[in-house]
Design an enzyme around this catalytic site. Structure first.
Site, PDB file in Angstrom:
ATOM      1  N   ASP A 265      71.309  39.241  30.968  1.00 51.19           N
ATOM      2  CA  ASP A 265      71.568  40.672  31.146  1.00 51.19           C
ATOM      3  C   ASP A 265      71.191  40.978  32.590  1.00 51.19           C
ATOM      4  O   ASP A 265      70.015  40.905  32.960  1.00 51.19           O
ATOM      5  CB  ASP A 265      70.710  41.484  30.174  1.00 51.19           C
ATOM      6  CG  ASP A 265      70.822  42.989  30.435  1.00 51.19           C
ATOM      7  OD1 ASP A 265      71.591  43.396  31.339  1.00 51.19           O
ATOM      8  OD2 ASP A 265      70.129  43.753  29.739  1.00 51.19           O
TER       9      ASP A 265
ATOM     10  N   GLY B 250      87.558  38.219  32.174  1.00 54.35           N
ATOM     11  CA  GLY B 250      88.172  39.034  33.219  1.00 54.35           C
ATOM     12  C   GLY B 250      88.043  38.461  34.619  1.00 54.35           C
ATOM     13  O   GLY B 250      88.267  37.256  34.850  1.00 54.35           O
TER      14      GLY B 250
ATOM     15  N   TYR C  92      80.682  55.905  37.201  1.00 52.79           N
ATOM     16  CA  TYR C  92      81.232  54.655  37.756  1.00 52.79           C
ATOM     17  C   TYR C  92      81.324  54.746  39.281  1.00 52.79           C
ATOM     18  O   TYR C  92      80.913  53.815  39.990  1.00 52.79           O
ATOM     19  CB  TYR C  92      82.609  54.395  37.136  1.00 52.79           C
ATOM     20  CG  TYR C  92      83.190  53.043  37.475  1.00 52.79           C
ATOM     21  CD1 TYR C  92      82.712  51.888  36.874  1.00 52.79           C
ATOM     22  CD2 TYR C  92      84.230  52.931  38.399  1.00 52.79           C
ATOM     23  CE1 TYR C  92      83.252  50.640  37.184  1.00 52.79           C
ATOM     24  CE2 TYR C  92      84.776  51.695  38.709  1.00 52.79           C
ATOM     25  CZ  TYR C  92      84.284  50.551  38.098  1.00 52.79           C
ATOM     26  OH  TYR C  92      84.812  49.318  38.412  1.00 52.79           O
TER      27      TYR C  92
ATOM     28  N   LYS D  87      79.413  52.346  41.946  1.00 53.19           N
ATOM     29  CA  LYS D  87      80.151  51.472  42.863  1.00 53.19           C
ATOM     30  C   LYS D  87      79.979  51.921  44.317  1.00 53.19           C
ATOM     31  O   LYS D  87      79.970  51.089  45.229  1.00 53.19           O
ATOM     32  CB  LYS D  87      81.628  51.411  42.464  1.00 53.19           C
ATOM     33  CG  LYS D  87      81.868  50.765  41.104  1.00 53.19           C
ATOM     34  CD  LYS D  87      81.385  49.311  41.064  1.00 53.19           C
ATOM     35  CE  LYS D  87      81.763  48.600  39.785  1.00 53.19           C
ATOM     36  NZ  LYS D  87      81.319  47.199  39.753  1.00 53.19           N
TER      37      LYS D  87
HETATM   38  N1  NAD Z   1      89.314  45.576  35.809  1.00 48.73           N
HETATM   39  C1  NAD Z   1      89.437  46.449  36.800  1.00 48.73           C
HETATM   40  O1  NAD Z   1      90.449  47.161  36.887  1.00 48.73           O
HETATM   41  C2  NAD Z   1      88.357  46.569  37.850  1.00 48.73           C
HETATM   42  C3  NAD Z   1      88.644  47.267  39.026  1.00 48.73           C
HETATM   43  C4  NAD Z   1      87.665  47.377  40.015  1.00 48.73           C
HETATM   44  C5  NAD Z   1      86.426  46.798  39.817  1.00 48.73           C
HETATM   45  N2  NAD Z   1      86.175  46.141  38.662  1.00 48.73           N
HETATM   46  C6  NAD Z   1      84.841  45.554  38.510  1.00 48.73           C
HETATM   47  O2  NAD Z   1      84.965  44.164  38.356  1.00 48.73           O
HETATM   48  C7  NAD Z   1      83.879  43.660  37.580  1.00 48.73           C
HETATM   49  C8  NAD Z   1      84.430  42.848  36.414  1.00 48.73           C
HETATM   50  O3  NAD Z   1      85.251  43.698  35.638  1.00 48.73           O
HETATM   51  P1  NAD Z   1      86.308  43.143  34.571  1.00 48.73           P
HETATM   52  O4  NAD Z   1      87.465  44.058  34.636  1.00 48.73           O
HETATM   53  O5  NAD Z   1      86.515  41.696  34.725  1.00 48.73           O
HETATM   54  O6  NAD Z   1      85.527  43.481  33.235  1.00 48.73           O
HETATM   55  P2  NAD Z   1      85.403  42.658  31.872  1.00 48.73           P
HETATM   56  O7  NAD Z   1      84.846  43.608  30.889  1.00 48.73           O
HETATM   57  O8  NAD Z   1      86.678  41.963  31.569  1.00 48.73           O
HETATM   58  O9  NAD Z   1      84.313  41.560  32.252  1.00 48.73           O
HETATM   59  C9  NAD Z   1      83.039  41.947  32.632  1.00 48.73           C
HETATM   60  C10 NAD Z   1      82.054  40.893  32.199  1.00 48.73           C
HETATM   61  O10 NAD Z   1      80.756  41.354  32.561  1.00 48.73           O
HETATM   62  C11 NAD Z   1      79.886  41.130  31.474  1.00 48.73           C
HETATM   63  N3  NAD Z   1      78.775  42.069  31.499  1.00 48.73           N
HETATM   64  C12 NAD Z   1      78.811  43.397  31.295  1.00 48.73           C
HETATM   65  N4  NAD Z   1      77.563  43.889  31.316  1.00 48.73           N
HETATM   66  C13 NAD Z   1      76.732  42.852  31.556  1.00 48.73           C
HETATM   67  C14 NAD Z   1      75.326  42.724  31.695  1.00 48.73           C
HETATM   68  N5  NAD Z   1      74.488  43.777  31.541  1.00 48.73           N
HETATM   69  N6  NAD Z   1      74.804  41.507  31.988  1.00 48.73           N
HETATM   70  C15 NAD Z   1      75.635  40.444  32.085  1.00 48.73           C
HETATM   71  N7  NAD Z   1      76.956  40.498  31.922  1.00 48.73           N
HETATM   72  C16 NAD Z   1      77.501  41.694  31.667  1.00 48.73           C
HETATM   73  C17 NAD Z   1      80.760  41.319  30.245  1.00 48.73           C
HETATM   74  O11 NAD Z   1      80.199  40.687  29.108  1.00 48.73           O
HETATM   75  C18 NAD Z   1      82.070  40.695  30.683  1.00 48.73           C
HETATM   76  O12 NAD Z   1      82.145  39.327  30.379  1.00 48.73           O
HETATM   77  C19 NAD Z   1      83.083  44.886  37.132  1.00 48.73           C
HETATM   78  O13 NAD Z   1      81.996  45.069  38.017  1.00 48.73           O
HETATM   79  C20 NAD Z   1      84.090  46.019  37.285  1.00 48.73           C
HETATM   80  O14 NAD Z   1      83.472  47.265  37.484  1.00 48.73           O
HETATM   81  C21 NAD Z   1      87.103  46.009  37.670  1.00 48.73           C
END
Ligand code: NAD
Length: 246
Positions: A58, A17, A150, A154
């Site tokens: 982690d 992501g 969430y 955040k």
């Molecule tokens: N996708 C969205 O729409 C969106 C919007 C706003 C904010 N975010 C934030 O962006 C960040 C990334 O989100 P994303 O959409 O790419 O998610 P995703 O699930 O595609 O990727 C998140 C990554 O974080 C890793 N991860 C989760 N828990 C973990 C832990 N305890 N230790 C280490 N790694 C861990 C996962 O394995 C994954 O590879 C997050 O903080 C999310 O809250 C996402």
């Protein structure tokens, strides 16, 4: 010369992501990138493809942070950029949230960013300064129904960032600390979890009528990490297609 030549950059949650897009962009712009993720094989595979280092982590585990930063210090002797990106979310009415699930989410989304700062900053200080980008969300600035855990996590990241930005500024650390606030991003996990109808409904909630591409969040993150943002600290950078402008 590339924008991040000579910079040592740590990106958490980098296997997939947004984190994967950020790590890829830093590598393309010359940084030495340490990618970490709870998914060891996936992060090793992406890091290998980028010619960088992938480490299982982690982000909620403090002992892991100590070992990680110690390893970066021994191998590189410095740390310039930390992107505290790892996080996840789910939706549930507040009255139905199990305390254990609440704590698990806060542990990753908020404790994980706190630990990145607590253990990253001392090495960044010894490196002469740097930049921390904390991954918040539009839901770190505005609320949403059924999103209490969430939003709380955040919102915590938003204020943690401001407090630590002021602390670093007052100490003369030369460390800038900013948060980034994406709207919905079309990541593989969003695509897997949501039906096409749900994605369409989300699109319509954004004034620009689309979701973000991970690369758009990566570009904003690199801006915050770069010298182009040299007078920015404690700032919330919204990259949300106008979601929070209303
Ligand atoms: N996708 C969205 O729409 C969106 C919007 C706003 C904010 N975010 C934030 O962006 C960040 C990334 O989100 P994303 O959409 O790419 O998610 P995703 O699930 O595609 O990727 C998140 C990554 O974080 C890793 N991860 C989760 N828990 C973990 C832990 N305890 N230790 C280490 N790694 C861990 C996962 O394995 C994954 O590879 C997050 O903080 C999310 O809250 C996402």
């Amino acid at each position: 010369m590339a924008r991040f030549d000579g910079k040592i950059c740590l990106v958490t949650g980098a296997a997939r992501g947004i984190g994967a897009a950020i790590a890829t962009a830093f590598a393309q712009e010359g940084a030495t990138v340490i990618l970490t993720d709870q998914h060891a094989d996936e992060v090793a595979s992406l890091a290998g493809a980028l010619g960088q280092t992938g480490i299982e982590q982690d982000v909620a585990c403090e002992a892991g942070w100590i070992a990680l930063v110690d390893g970066i210090d021994r191998r590189h002797g410095r740390l310039d950029i930390v992107v505290a990106n790892a996080g996840y979310g789910w939706q549930k009415p507040v009255t139905e949230i199990d305390l254990a699930d609440w704590r698990a989410l806060i542990a990753v989304n908020l404790d994980g960013v706190f630990l990145a700062m607590k253990h990253g900053i001392p090495l960044m200080r010894r490196s002469g300064g740097g930049s921390i980008v904390a991954m918040s969300s539009m839901y770190g600035s505005v609320g949403a129904p059924d999103t209490a855990a969430y939003c709380a996590s955040k919102g915590g990241v938003t204020m943690l960032t401001k407090a630590v930005a002021l602390e670093c500024a007052e100490r003369g650390d030369n460390i800038r600390v900013n948060s980034i606030h994406p709207g919905y991003v079309m990541t593989p996990s969003v695509r897997e979890v949501l039906t096409p109808d749900q994605v369409d409904a989300l699109r319509m909630q954004h004034p620009v009528k689309r979701l973000a591409d991970p690369a758009e969040i990566a570009r904003a993150t690199l801006f915050l990490a770069s010298e182009d943002a040299s007078f920015m600290t404690g700032a919330e950078l919204h990259v949300d297609g106008g979601f929070t402008a209303r």
